[in-house]
Design a protein around this motif. Structure first.
Motif, PDB file in Angstrom:
ATOM      1  N   GLY A  46       0.894  -1.343  -0.048  1.00 28.42           N
ATOM      2  CA  GLY A  46      -0.012   0.046   0.064  1.00 28.42           C
ATOM      3  C   GLY A  46       0.860   1.247  -0.013  1.00 28.42           C
ATOM      4  O   GLY A  46       0.497   2.306   0.496  1.00 28.42           O
ATOM      5  N   TRP A  47       2.057   1.134  -0.455  1.00 25.38           N
ATOM      6  CA  TRP A  47       2.970   2.377  -0.465  1.00 25.38           C
ATOM      7  C   TRP A  47       2.937   3.031  -1.715  1.00 25.38           C
ATOM      8  O   TRP A  47       3.378   2.451  -2.693  1.00 25.38           O
ATOM      9  N   THR A  48       2.710   4.248  -1.816  1.00 26.67           N
ATOM     10  CA  THR A  48       3.018   4.953  -2.845  1.00 26.67           C
ATOM     11  C   THR A  48       4.462   5.719  -2.811  1.00 26.67           C
ATOM     12  O   THR A  48       4.812   6.466  -1.988  1.00 26.67           O
ATOM     13  N   VAL A  49       5.028   5.255  -3.848  1.00 28.43           N
ATOM     14  CA  VAL A  49       6.595   5.636  -3.940  1.00 28.43           C
ATOM     15  C   VAL A  49       6.542   7.038  -4.568  1.00 28.43           C
ATOM     16  O   VAL A  49       5.996   7.101  -5.675  1.00 28.43           O
ATOM     17  N   PHE A  50       7.355   7.923  -3.844  1.00 30.95           N
ATOM     18  CA  PHE A  50       7.415   9.193  -4.485  1.00 30.95           C
ATOM     19  C   PHE A  50       8.996   9.590  -4.609  1.00 30.95           C
ATOM     20  O   PHE A  50       9.119  10.625  -5.581  1.00 30.95           O
ATOM     21  N   GLN A  51       9.914   8.613  -4.427  1.00 31.51           N
ATOM     22  CA  GLN A  51      11.322   8.903  -4.828  1.00 31.51           C
ATOM     23  C   GLN A  51      11.787   7.428  -4.975  1.00 31.51           C
ATOM     24  O   GLN A  51      11.510   6.732  -4.140  1.00 31.51           O
ATOM     25  N   ARG A  52      12.590   7.331  -6.134  1.00 28.09           N
ATOM     26  CA  ARG A  52      13.373   6.070  -6.529  1.00 28.09           C
ATOM     27  C   ARG A  52      14.439   6.335  -6.994  1.00 28.09           C
ATOM     28  O   ARG A  52      14.484   6.956  -8.139  1.00 28.09           O
ATOM     29  N   ARG A  53      15.310   5.764  -6.605  1.00 28.47           N
ATOM     30  CA  ARG A  53      16.895   5.990  -7.471  1.00 28.47           C
ATOM     31  C   ARG A  53      17.211   4.271  -7.345  1.00 28.47           C
ATOM     32  O   ARG A  53      17.288   3.727  -6.340  1.00 28.47           O
ATOM     33  N   VAL A  54      17.889   3.996  -8.711  1.00 28.55           N
ATOM     34  CA  VAL A  54      18.068   2.248  -8.792  1.00 28.55           C
ATOM     35  C   VAL A  54      19.370   2.266  -9.510  1.00 28.55           C
ATOM     36  O   VAL A  54      20.548   1.399  -9.351  1.00 28.55           O
ATOM     37  N   ASN A  55      19.608   3.129 -10.528  1.00 29.00           N
ATOM     38  CA  ASN A  55      20.827   3.007 -11.364  1.00 29.00           C
ATOM     39  C   ASN A  55      21.444   4.382 -11.914  1.00 29.00           C
ATOM     40  O   ASN A  55      22.168   4.135 -12.972  1.00 29.00           O
ATOM     41  N   GLY A  56      21.109   5.451 -11.637  1.00 23.71           N
ATOM     42  CA  GLY A  56      21.503   6.685 -12.152  1.00 23.71           C
ATOM     43  C   GLY A  56      20.962   6.792 -13.501  1.00 23.71           C
ATOM     44  O   GLY A  56      21.761   7.744 -14.197  1.00 23.71           O
ATOM     45  N   SER A  57      20.114   6.227 -13.888  1.00 27.14           N
ATOM     46  CA  SER A  57      19.641   6.564 -15.211  1.00 27.14           C
ATOM     47  C   SER A  57      18.894   7.796 -15.564  1.00 27.14           C
ATOM     48  O   SER A  57      18.610   8.268 -16.587  1.00 27.14           O
ATOM     49  N   VAL A  58      18.455   8.477 -14.384  1.00 29.45           N
ATOM     50  CA  VAL A  58      17.618   9.570 -14.577  1.00 29.45           C
ATOM     51  C   VAL A  58      18.348  10.897 -13.755  1.00 29.45           C
ATOM     52  O   VAL A  58      19.027  10.569 -12.583  1.00 29.45           O
ATOM     53  N   ASP A  59      18.667  11.991 -14.304  1.00 35.63           N
ATOM     54  CA  ASP A  59      19.238  13.215 -14.061  1.00 35.63           C
ATOM     55  C   ASP A  59      18.412  13.544 -13.019  1.00 35.63           C
ATOM     56  O   ASP A  59      17.143  14.108 -13.096  1.00 35.63           O
ATOM     57  N   PHE A  60      19.013  13.825 -11.720  1.00 32.95           N
ATOM     58  CA  PHE A  60      18.111  14.501 -10.514  1.00 32.95           C
ATOM     59  C   PHE A  60      18.583  16.022 -10.296  1.00 32.95           C
ATOM     60  O   PHE A  60      18.244  16.540  -9.322  1.00 32.95           O
ATOM     61  N   GLN A  61      19.447  16.400 -11.146  1.00 29.09           N
ATOM     62  CA  GLN A  61      19.821  18.042 -11.156  1.00 29.09           C
ATOM     63  C   GLN A  61      18.805  18.569 -11.768  1.00 29.09           C
ATOM     64  O   GLN A  61      18.855  18.882 -13.006  1.00 29.09           O
ATOM     65  N   ARG A  62      17.647  19.105 -11.089  1.00 28.31           N
ATOM     66  CA  ARG A  62      16.472  19.927 -11.661  1.00 28.31           C
ATOM     67  C   ARG A  62      16.225  20.942 -10.886  1.00 28.31           C
ATOM     68  O   ARG A  62      16.579  21.333 -10.009  1.00 28.31           O
ATOM     69  N   THR A  63      15.486  21.744 -11.787  1.00 26.42           N
ATOM     70  CA  THR A  63      14.848  22.922 -11.241  1.00 26.42           C
ATOM     71  C   THR A  63      13.630  22.910 -10.030  1.00 26.42           C
ATOM     72  O   THR A  63      13.333  21.950  -9.873  1.00 26.42           O
ATOM     73  N   TRP A  64      13.496  24.255  -9.650  1.00 25.84           N
ATOM     74  CA  TRP A  64      12.251  24.200  -8.556  1.00 25.84           C
ATOM     75  C   TRP A  64      10.993  23.584  -9.249  1.00 25.84           C
ATOM     76  O   TRP A  64      10.010  22.686  -8.497  1.00 25.84           O
ATOM     77  N   ARG A  65      10.527  23.843 -10.525  1.00 25.61           N
ATOM     78  CA  ARG A  65       9.618  23.503 -11.297  1.00 25.61           C
ATOM     79  C   ARG A  65       9.464  22.128 -11.409  1.00 25.61           C
ATOM     80  O   ARG A  65       8.332  21.811 -11.351  1.00 25.61           O
ATOM     81  N   GLU A  66      10.516  21.634 -11.911  1.00 25.40           N
ATOM     82  CA  GLU A  66      10.417  20.180 -12.223  1.00 25.40           C
ATOM     83  C   GLU A  66      10.266  19.357 -10.868  1.00 25.40           C
ATOM     84  O   GLU A  66       9.559  18.372 -10.914  1.00 25.40           O
ATOM     85  N   TYR A  67      10.951  19.866  -9.726  1.00 25.69           N
ATOM     86  CA  TYR A  67      10.787  19.103  -8.588  1.00 25.69           C
ATOM     87  C   TYR A  67       9.253  19.309  -8.049  1.00 25.69           C
ATOM     88  O   TYR A  67       8.964  18.391  -7.458  1.00 25.69           O
ATOM     89  N   LYS A  68       8.496  20.305  -8.407  1.00 26.51           N
ATOM     90  CA  LYS A  68       7.264  20.542  -8.097  1.00 26.51           C
ATOM     91  C   LYS A  68       6.502  19.619  -8.896  1.00 26.51           C
ATOM     92  O   LYS A  68       5.639  18.811  -8.179  1.00 26.51           O
ATOM     93  N   LEU A  69       6.627  19.336 -10.173  1.00 31.91           N
ATOM     94  CA  LEU A  69       5.729  18.623 -11.071  1.00 31.91           C
ATOM     95  C   LEU A  69       6.181  17.227 -11.191  1.00 31.91           C
ATOM     96  O   LEU A  69       5.412  16.445 -11.542  1.00 31.91           O
ATOM     97  N   GLY A  70       7.400  17.073 -10.758  1.00 29.21           N
ATOM     98  CA  GLY A  70       7.832  15.713 -11.029  1.00 29.21           C
ATOM     99  C   GLY A  70       8.571  15.324 -12.246  1.00 29.21           C
ATOM    100  O   GLY A  70       8.581  16.070 -13.276  1.00 29.21           O
ATOM    101  N   PHE A  71       9.436  14.160 -12.240  1.00 26.89           N
ATOM    102  CA  PHE A  71       9.919  13.907 -13.503  1.00 26.89           C
ATOM    103  C   PHE A  71      10.689  12.416 -13.287  1.00 26.89           C
ATOM    104  O   PHE A  71      10.346  11.740 -12.323  1.00 26.89           O
ATOM    105  N   GLY A  72      11.120  11.957 -14.554  1.00 29.78           N
ATOM    106  CA  GLY A  72      11.558  10.528 -14.448  1.00 29.78           C
ATOM    107  C   GLY A  72      10.388   9.546 -14.892  1.00 29.78           C
ATOM    108  O   GLY A  72       9.583   9.863 -15.643  1.00 29.78           O
TER     109      GLY A  72
END
Ligand SMILES: [Ca+2]
Length: 498
Positions: free
Chosen positions: A323-349
């Motif tokens: 029943g867990w909603t995952v809102f952050q996941r890192r597994v292999n570095g395939s997605v760049d997490f160097q993002r702006t305020w807006r991107e962190y607001k709306l989500g990415f990956g």
């Protein structure tokens, strides 16, 4: 004196002229020089010469009536007989006068000479005494000066003598000491010489022994060198074998990694396969989906808060009851997490892989009811601890998505690595941390940096072998310290009353 003689000469001439009458001078010249009588007086250095007239010429006229030159010049007498007597008388008186005058003169001269002599004698005596006195005083002063100098010299000589005596004494003392020391040293030297001779004997014995040992050692060394050569050749062959073995090993490791990655992707594909679920079923979160009977982990569409469009999210339906909603996941570095305020607001990956659901979605979700947070961690050595918070909530965007936490438990450290007192979220373009610096620029990513805090799960992803001593990596301080970058992370929420 010569002047006095001349004066007397003139005076006597005058007297002779007076005695002879007015024409006496002419008669004298005719009579010749041989008729004068010279009277000389010697007194000391001085001599007085008196020129006196010849008295015999004055005794009377010769047979021819000639008396003298003066008489011949006189006028002839009035008669013959009485005239001569008269003349005689005149002559006698004249003679008497002359004699008296001469006596007076003599007295006068004698007196004068006497006084003068006395004066001269006195003067001479005085002068001589004065000069003698002067010479005497000079001599006395010179003698005194010489005596004084002699005294000074004597004192100096005495001083020098006393000094020399003292030095001589000291020298003799030091000489005595030196002699004693010399004696002692001589005895010591003789002792040392004895010892030395004994030691030399010993050394000779030892040297002979050592030479024998050295020869033995040389032989052994040669043997060992041969052994070393043999061993080095065997080591070289072993190294070559090891090299080939390690190359094989690395190839095998790579193959293993590729296999595990392909297995992982297959598993995710299998887990993702139930998605998309029918859009008619609207779940607020994964807990809703779980309660609706969806107990397979995967990506689900969620209708979060007042958001118009459904949001894709990964649901963990296995961990700790699901029943867990995952809102952050890192597994292999395939997605760049160097993002702006807006991107962190709306989500990415990618919801199926590395993913950030978005601060707005999490804010909306956690503002509808009370939620718990679970943080799943994994390091490169296979350890997989977790941290859990009974209460978790985010503020709205105006509040910079402030983080509120309570009720920590878990295995990733005895203390929480997240700050729980309402820290704002910061990105590289929005600095809301509690540092004068910009933590998001230094540590990378977007996070609830404090100053700059003990964790950052959105930092740089570092592969194995490059993950240590990295301050800007994926960090959870109370699990692996401040500079260890983790392999995988997941942050997930579900209602506290699940
Ligand atoms: Ca700051």
């Amino acid at each position: 004196m010569r002047l006095a003689v001349l004066a007397l000469g003139v005076l006597l001439a005058g007297v002779a002229a007076g005695g002879g009458g007015g024409g006496g001078g002419g008669g004298q010249r005719r009579g010749g020089e041989g008729r004068k009588r010279l009277h000389r007086v010697q007194h000391g250095h001085c001599s007085y010469t008196f020129v006196l007239p010849e008295l015999e010429a004055c005794r009377g006229p010769d047979r021819y009536g000639n008396i003298n030159a003066a008489q011949r010049d006189a006028p002839p007498p009035a008669d013959g007989g009485d005239g001569s007597a008269h003349k005689l008388q005149l002559l006698e008186t004249a003679m008497e006068n002359n004699t008296q005058w001469l006596q007076k003169l003599e007295n006068y001269i004698q007196e004068n000479i006497k006084t003068e002599m006395v004066q001269i004698q006195a003067h001479a005596v005085h002068n001589q005494t004065a000069t003698m006195l002067e010479i005497g005083t000079n001599l006395l002063t010179r003698t005194a000066e010489q005596t004084r100098k002699l005294n000074v010299v004597e004192a100096q000589v005495m001083n020098q003598t006393s000094r020399i005596e003292i030095q001589l004494l000291e020298n003799s003392l030091s000489t005595n000491k030196l002699e004693k020391e010399l004696l002692m040293q001589v005895t010591e030297i003789s002792k040392l010489q004895d010892k030395n001779s004994r030691l030399e004997k010993k050394v000779l014995v030892l040297e002979s022994r050592q030479q024998a040992e050295l020869e033995d050692l040389r032989e052994e060394k040669e043997r060992l060198q041969d052994l070393v050569v043999l061993q080095s050749t065997s080591i070289e062959s072993l190294q070559r074998q090891l090299h080939t073995a390690s190359a094989n090993n690395s190839i095998l490791q790579r193959q293993q990694q590729q296999l595990t990655e392909s297995v992982h992707t297959l598993l995710t594909l299998l887990s993702v396969s139930p998605v998309p679920l029918p859009r008619e079923q609207k779940f607020r979160d994964c807990a809703d989906a779980f309660k609706a009977g969806n107990n397979i982990s995967g990506v689900y569409y969620l209708h979060i808060g007042n958001m118009t469009e459904p949001t894709k999210a990964f649901c963990d339906m296995e961990t700790s009851g699901g029943g867990w909603t995952v809102f952050q996941r890192r597994v292999n570095g395939s997605v760049d997490f160097q993002r702006t305020w807006r991107e962190y607001k709306l989500g990415f990956g990618d919801a199926a892989g590395e993913h950030w659901l978005g601060n707005e979605a999490v804010f909306q979700m956690t503002s509808q009811s009370q939620y718990s947070l679970r943080v799943e961690l994994r390091d490169w050595e296979g350890n997989a601890p977790y941290s859990q918070y009974d209460k978790f909530q985010l503020g709205n965007e105006k509040q910079h998505y402030r983080l509120f936490l309570r009720g920590y438990s878990g295995t990733a450290g005895h203390q929480s690595s997240l700050t729980s007192h309402g820290t704002g979220f910061s990105t590289r373009d929005s600095d809301n941390d509690n540092c004068l610096c910009k933590c998001a620029l230094m540590l990378t990513g977007g996070w609830w940096f404090d100053a700059c805090g003990l964790s950052n799960l959105n930092g740089m992803y570092y592969a194995v072998g490059h993950n240590i001593r990295k301050l800007n990596g994926i960090k959870w301080h109370h699990f692996r310290g401040p500079s260890y970058s983790l392999r995988s992370t997941a942050m997930m929420i579900r209602p506290s009353d699940f």
